[in-house]
Write a protein that holds these residues in place. Structure first.
Motif, mmCIF file in Angstrom:
data_model
loop_
_atom_site.group_PDB
_atom_site.id
_atom_site.type_symbol
_atom_site.label_atom_id
_atom_site.label_comp_id
_atom_site.label_asym_id
_atom_site.label_seq_id
_atom_site.Cartn_x
_atom_site.Cartn_y
_atom_site.Cartn_z
ATOM 1 N N ARG A 69 -1.087 3.251 -3.137
ATOM 2 C CA ARG A 69 -2.311 3.643 -2.415
ATOM 3 C C ARG A 69 -2.830 5.000 -2.885
ATOM 4 O O ARG A 69 -4.039 5.192 -3.058
ATOM 5 N N ILE A 70 -1.915 5.928 -3.074
ATOM 6 C CA ILE A 70 -2.336 7.261 -3.510
ATOM 7 C C ILE A 70 -2.957 7.197 -4.896
ATOM 8 O O ILE A 70 -3.990 7.818 -5.160
ATOM 9 N N CYS A 71 -2.351 6.442 -5.797
ATOM 10 C CA CYS A 71 -2.904 6.305 -7.151
ATOM 11 C C CYS A 71 -4.258 5.617 -7.145
ATOM 12 O O CYS A 71 -5.126 5.919 -7.966
ATOM 13 N N ALA A 72 -4.446 4.678 -6.217
ATOM 14 C CA ALA A 72 -5.715 3.954 -6.133
ATOM 15 C C ALA A 72 -6.831 4.826 -5.558
ATOM 16 O O ALA A 72 -8.003 4.636 -5.894
ATOM 17 N N GLU A 73 -6.466 5.781 -4.705
ATOM 18 C CA GLU A 73 -7.474 6.556 -3.972
ATOM 19 C C GLU A 73 -7.658 7.984 -4.468
ATOM 20 O O GLU A 73 -8.647 8.634 -4.131
ATOM 21 N N THR A 74 -6.726 8.507 -5.238
ATOM 22 C CA THR A 74 -6.807 9.896 -5.690
ATOM 23 C C THR A 74 -6.401 10.012 -7.152
ATOM 24 O O THR A 74 -5.984 9.048 -7.777
ATOM 25 N N ASP A 75 -6.492 11.227 -7.663
ATOM 26 C CA ASP A 75 -6.079 11.497 -9.040
ATOM 27 C C ASP A 75 -4.690 12.136 -9.095
ATOM 28 O O ASP A 75 -4.261 12.604 -10.149
ATOM 29 N N ALA A 76 -3.999 12.161 -7.961
ATOM 30 C CA ALA A 76 -2.684 12.799 -7.898
ATOM 31 C C ALA A 76 -1.672 12.066 -8.770
ATOM 32 O O ALA A 76 -1.709 10.846 -8.891
ATOM 33 N N ARG A 77 -0.788 12.825 -9.367
ATOM 34 C CA ARG A 77 0.337 12.260 -10.101
ATOM 35 C C ARG A 77 1.498 12.067 -9.137
ATOM 36 O O ARG A 77 1.711 12.892 -8.246
ATOM 37 N N ILE A 78 2.243 11.005 -9.325
ATOM 38 C CA ILE A 78 3.328 10.665 -8.404
ATOM 39 C C ILE A 78 4.685 10.840 -9.079
ATOM 40 O O ILE A 78 4.897 10.362 -10.192
ATOM 41 N N ILE A 79 5.594 11.507 -8.372
ATOM 42 C CA ILE A 79 6.995 11.558 -8.785
ATOM 43 C C ILE A 79 7.808 10.917 -7.668
ATOM 44 O O ILE A 79 7.749 11.349 -6.518
ATOM 45 N N ILE A 80 8.522 9.862 -7.993
ATOM 46 C CA ILE A 80 9.341 9.155 -7.011
ATOM 47 C C ILE A 80 10.743 9.773 -6.965
ATOM 48 O O ILE A 80 11.362 10.020 -7.991
ATOM 49 N N LEU A 81 11.214 10.012 -5.740
ATOM 50 C CA LEU A 81 12.556 10.555 -5.527
ATOM 51 C C LEU A 81 13.421 9.519 -4.830
ATOM 52 O O LEU A 81 12.961 8.849 -3.903
ATOM 53 N N THR A 82 14.647 9.363 -5.273
ATOM 54 C CA THR A 82 15.535 8.407 -4.637
ATOM 55 C C THR A 82 16.989 8.805 -4.853
ATOM 56 O O THR A 82 17.298 9.602 -5.740
ATOM 57 N N THR A 83 17.880 8.242 -4.049
ATOM 58 C CA THR A 83 19.316 8.462 -4.236
ATOM 59 C C THR A 83 19.919 7.348 -5.073
ATOM 60 O O THR A 83 21.093 7.393 -5.416
ATOM 61 N N PHE A 84 19.101 6.334 -5.406
ATOM 62 C CA PHE A 84 19.615 5.165 -6.114
ATOM 63 C C PHE A 84 19.102 5.121 -7.543
ATOM 64 O O PHE A 84 17.899 5.147 -7.783
ATOM 65 N N ASN A 85 20.025 5.044 -8.491
ATOM 66 C CA ASN A 85 19.660 4.917 -9.906
ATOM 67 C C ASN A 85 19.585 3.425 -10.236
ATOM 68 O O ASN A 85 20.502 2.847 -10.802
ATOM 69 N N ASN A 86 18.477 2.793 -9.858
ATOM 70 C CA ASN A 86 18.346 1.339 -9.940
ATOM 71 C C ASN A 86 17.141 0.979 -10.792
ATOM 72 O O ASN A 86 16.024 1.438 -10.532
ATOM 73 N N ASP A 87 17.346 0.155 -11.828
ATOM 74 C CA ASP A 87 16.259 -0.216 -12.732
ATOM 75 C C ASP A 87 15.070 -0.819 -12.009
ATOM 76 O O ASP A 87 13.917 -0.578 -12.346
ATOM 77 N N GLU A 88 15.348 -1.668 -10.998
ATOM 78 C CA GLU A 88 14.251 -2.327 -10.284
ATOM 79 C C GLU A 88 13.378 -1.298 -9.566
ATOM 80 O O GLU A 88 12.157 -1.437 -9.514
ATOM 81 N N TYR A 89 13.995 -0.272 -8.993
ATOM 82 C CA TYR A 89 13.227 0.776 -8.335
ATOM 83 C C TYR A 89 12.366 1.528 -9.346
ATOM 84 O O TYR A 89 11.212 1.855 -9.075
ATOM 85 N N VAL A 90 12.947 1.827 -10.500
ATOM 86 C CA VAL A 90 12.199 2.540 -11.529
ATOM 87 C C VAL A 90 10.983 1.721 -11.938
ATOM 88 O O VAL A 90 9.862 2.231 -12.005
ATOM 89 N N TYR A 91 11.190 0.435 -12.203
ATOM 90 C CA TYR A 91 10.096 -0.428 -12.636
ATOM 91 C C TYR A 91 9.006 -0.511 -11.564
ATOM 92 O O TYR A 91 7.818 -0.383 -11.856
ATOM 93 N N ALA A 92 9.421 -0.717 -10.298
ATOM 94 C CA ALA A 92 8.447 -0.820 -9.205
ATOM 95 C C ALA A 92 7.661 0.473 -9.058
ATOM 96 O O ALA A 92 6.444 0.455 -8.821
ATOM 97 N N ALA A 93 8.342 1.600 -9.194
ATOM 98 C CA ALA A 93 7.673 2.892 -9.062
ATOM 99 C C ALA A 93 6.645 3.096 -10.171
ATOM 100 O O ALA A 93 5.503 3.504 -9.919
ATOM 101 N N LEU A 94 7.038 2.802 -11.402
ATOM 102 C CA LEU A 94 6.115 2.963 -12.522
ATOM 103 C C LEU A 94 4.956 1.978 -12.430
ATOM 104 O O LEU A 94 3.810 2.305 -12.737
ATOM 105 N N HIS A 95 5.252 0.764 -12.002
ATOM 106 C CA HIS A 95 4.211 -0.250 -11.858
ATOM 107 C C HIS A 95 3.195 0.172 -10.799
ATOM 108 O O HIS A 95 2.003 -0.139 -10.913
ATOM 109 N N ALA A 96 3.649 0.876 -9.777
ATOM 110 C CA ALA A 96 2.749 1.341 -8.719
ATOM 111 C C ALA A 96 1.873 2.499 -9.176
ATOM 112 O O ALA A 96 0.915 2.863 -8.492
ATOM 113 N N GLY A 97 2.191 3.067 -10.326
ATOM 114 C CA GLY A 97 1.378 4.145 -10.865
ATOM 115 C C GLY A 97 2.081 5.476 -10.964
ATOM 116 O O GLY A 97 1.467 6.483 -11.322
#
Length: 221
Positions: A69-97
């Motif tokens: 939503r933030i990527c769709a509505e603003t020009d802000a860059r997103i950094i995702i933070l998590t405690t899990f080093n999981n490929d699926e999370y990385v892919y979903a985060a990058l896919h979301a923008g």
């Protein structure tokens, strides 16, 4: 230039800790904190930050949906933070923008560096790393190609450039492959990102795979 940041995490100590680290930097200001994904989206709308730090697991709305939503509505860059080093999370985060993905135990200096890197228009994962990540995921979960808006507006050379981006090649490597100058490659890359509405080279890698332009297992020259 002062970098404006929103920090979103449902754990107050984590959230305030990141905010404190960033606020000590002369070129960074934390303009808002948020305890859930919905608050993060609202904060991005109100404060027009340059960067939003988002925890993946938050109540009301998780970090992946908030990132989209933030990527769709603003020009802000997103950094995702998590405690899990999981490929699926990385892919979903990058896919979301998202432009980056960090574990919560990131070192102070690396956190600050990450914010500055994404503001400069770079990504925290190299295209070659993203290429390998997507390749591994799609090998396990074969999905049909999707139609990408704007793909039909690319010239033949721009499609070639996108395919080479999808294979994780750098600008010099693309220049060698196409037998053109690096300046010409930069122009082609810029056109590809603009025509397809992509934020960076990482998004181009994802697009190349999802459109079927690059197939899993075909990323080596």
């Amino acid at each position: 230039m002062t970098i404006r940041v929103v920090v979103a995490d449902d754990q107050e100590l984590v959230r305030s800790g990141f905010a404190l680290i960033l606020d000590t930097q002369p070129d960074i200001t934390v303009v808002a904190e948020a305890g859930d994904g919905a608050q993060a989206v609202e904060a991005a709308r109100l404060h027009s930050p340059d960067v939003v730090l988002l925890d993946i697991h938050m109540p009301v709305m998780d970090g992946i949906e908030a990132a989209g939503r933030i990527c769709a509505e603003t020009d802000a860059r997103i950094i995702i933070l998590t405690t899990f080093n999981n490929d699926e999370y990385v892919y979903a985060a990058l896919h979301a923008g998202a432009s980056g993905f960090l574990l919560k135990d990131v070192r102070r200096d690396d956190l600050v560096h990450a914010v500055r890197v994404v503001v400069a228009g770079e990504s925290l994962l190299a295209p070659a790393v993203t290429r390998k990540l997507i390749d591994d995921i799609l090998r396990r979960d074969t999905r049909p190609p999707v139609a990408v808006p704007g793909m039909d507006t690319l010239t033949a050379r721009e499609r070639e450039t996108l395919a080479l981006l999808g294979r994780g090649l750098s600008n010099p490597e693309i220049a060698d492959a196409l037998v053109v100058s690096e300046h010409t490659v930069k122009s082609h890359v810029s056109n590809v990102l603009s025509k397809l509405g992509l934020r960076d080279r990482i998004q181009a890698v994802i697009c190349a795979y999802e459109s079927g332009l690059v197939q899993p297992g075909h990323w080596r020259r």
